[in-house]
Design a protein around this motif. Structure first.
Motif, mmCIF file in Angstrom:
data_model
loop_
_atom_site.group_PDB
_atom_site.id
_atom_site.type_symbol
_atom_site.label_atom_id
_atom_site.label_comp_id
_atom_site.label_asym_id
_atom_site.label_seq_id
_atom_site.Cartn_x
_atom_site.Cartn_y
_atom_site.Cartn_z
ATOM 1 N N LEU A 66 0.615 -1.498 0.039
ATOM 2 C CA LEU A 66 0.025 0.096 -0.171
ATOM 3 C C LEU A 66 0.883 1.099 -0.378
ATOM 4 C CD1 LEU A 66 -2.877 0.843 0.332
ATOM 5 C CD2 LEU A 66 -2.997 0.785 2.133
ATOM 6 N N ALA A 67 0.815 2.275 -1.027
ATOM 7 C CA ALA A 67 1.156 3.861 -0.579
ATOM 8 C C ALA A 67 0.574 4.129 -0.658
ATOM 9 C CB ALA A 67 1.472 3.612 -2.604
ATOM 10 N N GLU A 68 0.847 5.709 -1.026
ATOM 11 C CA GLU A 68 1.061 6.989 -0.038
ATOM 12 C C GLU A 68 0.193 7.412 0.756
ATOM 13 O OE1 GLU A 68 0.238 9.973 -2.118
ATOM 14 O OE2 GLU A 68 0.611 8.085 -4.204
ATOM 15 N N ALA A 71 -2.683 7.252 3.014
ATOM 16 C CA ALA A 71 -3.792 6.402 2.513
ATOM 17 C C ALA A 71 -3.519 5.275 3.447
ATOM 18 C CB ALA A 71 -3.954 5.305 1.041
ATOM 19 N N TYR A 75 -5.745 3.129 6.802
ATOM 20 C CA TYR A 75 -5.385 1.717 6.613
ATOM 21 C C TYR A 75 -5.226 1.403 8.310
ATOM 22 C CZ TYR A 75 -4.269 -3.164 6.521
ATOM 23 O OH TYR A 75 -3.727 -4.212 6.440
ATOM 24 N N GLU A 78 -8.166 2.396 10.851
ATOM 25 C CA GLU A 78 -9.526 2.210 10.964
ATOM 26 C C GLU A 78 -9.619 1.466 12.580
ATOM 27 O OE1 GLU A 78 -11.204 0.148 7.595
ATOM 28 O OE2 GLU A 78 -10.883 2.379 6.363
ATOM 29 N N PHE A 98 -6.928 15.978 2.740
ATOM 30 C CA PHE A 98 -6.041 15.894 1.052
ATOM 31 C C PHE A 98 -5.897 17.036 1.836
ATOM 32 C CE2 PHE A 98 -9.115 12.016 0.255
ATOM 33 C CZ PHE A 98 -8.700 11.149 -0.350
ATOM 34 N N ARG B 87 -11.578 -3.613 3.743
ATOM 35 C CA ARG B 87 -10.263 -2.649 4.168
ATOM 36 C C ARG B 87 -9.587 -2.701 2.630
ATOM 37 N NH1 ARG B 87 -6.142 -4.373 9.295
ATOM 38 N NH2 ARG B 87 -5.763 -2.026 9.831
ATOM 39 N N PHE B 88 -8.806 -3.323 2.227
ATOM 40 C CA PHE B 88 -7.986 -3.546 1.704
ATOM 41 C C PHE B 88 -7.926 -3.147 0.112
ATOM 42 C CE2 PHE B 88 -4.323 -4.824 -0.881
ATOM 43 C CZ PHE B 88 -3.328 -3.848 -0.505
ATOM 44 N N ARG B 90 -10.511 -1.174 -0.425
ATOM 45 C CA ARG B 90 -11.213 0.444 0.445
ATOM 46 C C ARG B 90 -9.940 1.727 0.375
ATOM 47 N NH1 ARG B 90 -14.217 -0.692 4.475
ATOM 48 N NH2 ARG B 90 -12.635 -0.105 5.764
ATOM 49 N N SER B 91 -8.418 0.661 1.193
ATOM 50 C CA SER B 91 -7.110 1.667 0.998
ATOM 51 C C SER B 91 -6.915 1.479 -0.282
ATOM 52 C CB SER B 91 -6.552 0.912 1.992
ATOM 53 O OG SER B 91 -7.349 0.273 3.354
ATOM 54 N N LEU B 94 -8.312 5.248 -1.441
ATOM 55 C CA LEU B 94 -7.624 6.178 -1.507
ATOM 56 C C LEU B 94 -6.374 6.295 -1.639
ATOM 57 C CD1 LEU B 94 -8.773 5.986 3.131
ATOM 58 C CD2 LEU B 94 -9.635 7.177 0.985
ATOM 59 N N GLN B 95 -5.273 5.057 -1.502
ATOM 60 C CA GLN B 95 -4.183 4.920 -1.777
ATOM 61 C C GLN B 95 -4.952 6.315 -4.025
ATOM 62 O OE1 GLN B 95 -1.390 1.362 -2.679
ATOM 63 N NE2 GLN B 95 -2.144 1.627 -4.829
ATOM 64 N N LEU B 97 -6.593 7.661 -4.941
ATOM 65 C CA LEU B 97 -7.653 9.605 -4.959
ATOM 66 C C LEU B 97 -5.995 10.225 -4.152
ATOM 67 C CD1 LEU B 97 -11.107 9.089 -2.193
ATOM 68 C CD2 LEU B 97 -10.680 9.070 -5.656
#
Lengths: 203, 203
Positions: A66-68, A71, A75, A78, A98, B87-88, B90-91, B94-95, B97
């Motif tokens: 997972l990047a950013e 984000a 993750y 939650e 944002f 969950r993943f 959805r993340s 977001l990544q 976005l």
């Protein structure tokens, strides 16, 4: 659960966001230093993990990345005290995340990178000058908000504070003068007083 | 539930994201046009709604505002087919976005603004030139992803597609040549084929 692996660069505020949250959550993680100044985020191996070639990148389980930074914050937070459960409050957290990436980080973090990480203030003088006005606009907006709030959302410490703290508390390394922002300074002290706080270059 | 009120500017891709999602959700809303070219986001009245002075800003109920287009997308899509529940996944939404706001919009949307909204391609020639390389890097990353995926996350249409579609499908108005990106072109057609699709300047 597998141990999380964080691809990171110690001076990075974006990386620090994740280090700080993981530490405050009490979650163990392996940190892999990736030197962005030596092109280590541009190798085929690293690009296979994050095609955008940036740290932080979190390996959640072997081969699943997972990047950013913001984000990753969502993750990890939650169903914890660091992210409100109420729908509107959670959306306000996202609004600040944002805001951080579009109206704060491109000016304040980038100035710090040129001045204090690369050490090339003179070479980037004109570009740094262009970042002054929008950077101070972001700080003024934060100052106004913090004049009547102790934290960014819901009067409690959340990932919105972590995301904004990362580059704000070292804004002076980007040439921004924080002495004119007393509410921000008070908030910085409140963040530093949180349990399990670690500093930006603390591994 | 109160009728939502969207403070918007018709040519804006960020505003279009919200118009498109609300229409596809079948949610009625009032649209208030705010002419950013005439300083209408900088009035004390507008700044009391969004201190950052930007559209889109959504009034969820009287006096309760949410800003940042991608935060609004998440708010509106929770518990709908436009945001995955896993969950993943959805993340990953977001990544994308955050990728859109940090690695795509500052280059592609800004070029379009200067060239096609302000009509000042010559005045901004040098700045536009600097946006070329990072803008094409974002498009190349999207092209690579779409070569093996029909949508950005989970092989179904989500707000990640809406966020990236907004400025990508009009990238030519910013001087970007999409003919070299066949996977992006195929994806654009798939987005346009979604139920209740509306075009960017369709009220």
């Amino acid at each position: 659960m597998e141990t999380l692996r964080l691809y990171d660069f110690l001076p990075s505020g974006n990386g620090y966001k994740i280090r700080l949250l993981l530490t405050q959550l009490g979650m163990p993680f392996d940190r892999v230093e990736v030197n962005i100044l030596k092109g280590e985020t541009r190798t085929p191996e690293f690009l296979s993990k994050n095609p955008n070639g940036k740290i932080p990148t979190l390996e959640i389980e072997p081969g699943k990345y997972l990047a950013e930074s913001n984000a990753i914050l969502v993750y990890l937070s939650e169903c914890t005290e660091f992210l409100p459960y109420d729908r509107f409050s959670r959306s306000q957290v996202l609004q600040w995340l944002f805001f951080e990436q579009s109206s704060h980080e491109p000016f304040i973090a980038t100035s710090r990178f040129w001045i204090s990480i690369l050490g090339k203030a003179e070479e980037y003088r004109e570009a740094i000058e262009q970042k002054r006005k929008p950077g101070y606009a972001a700080l003024s907006l934060m100052e106004n908000h913090l004049t009547s709030h102790i934290f960014f959302v819901g009067e409690r410490y959340t990932i919105a504070d972590i995301a904004l703290f990362a580059y704000t508390h070292v804004a002076d390394e980007g040439g921004f003068d924080l002495t004119q922002f007393p509410a921000i300074q008070g908030w910085i002290e409140r963040v530093k007083a949180q349990p399990r706080y670690i500093s930006i270059t603390q591994e």
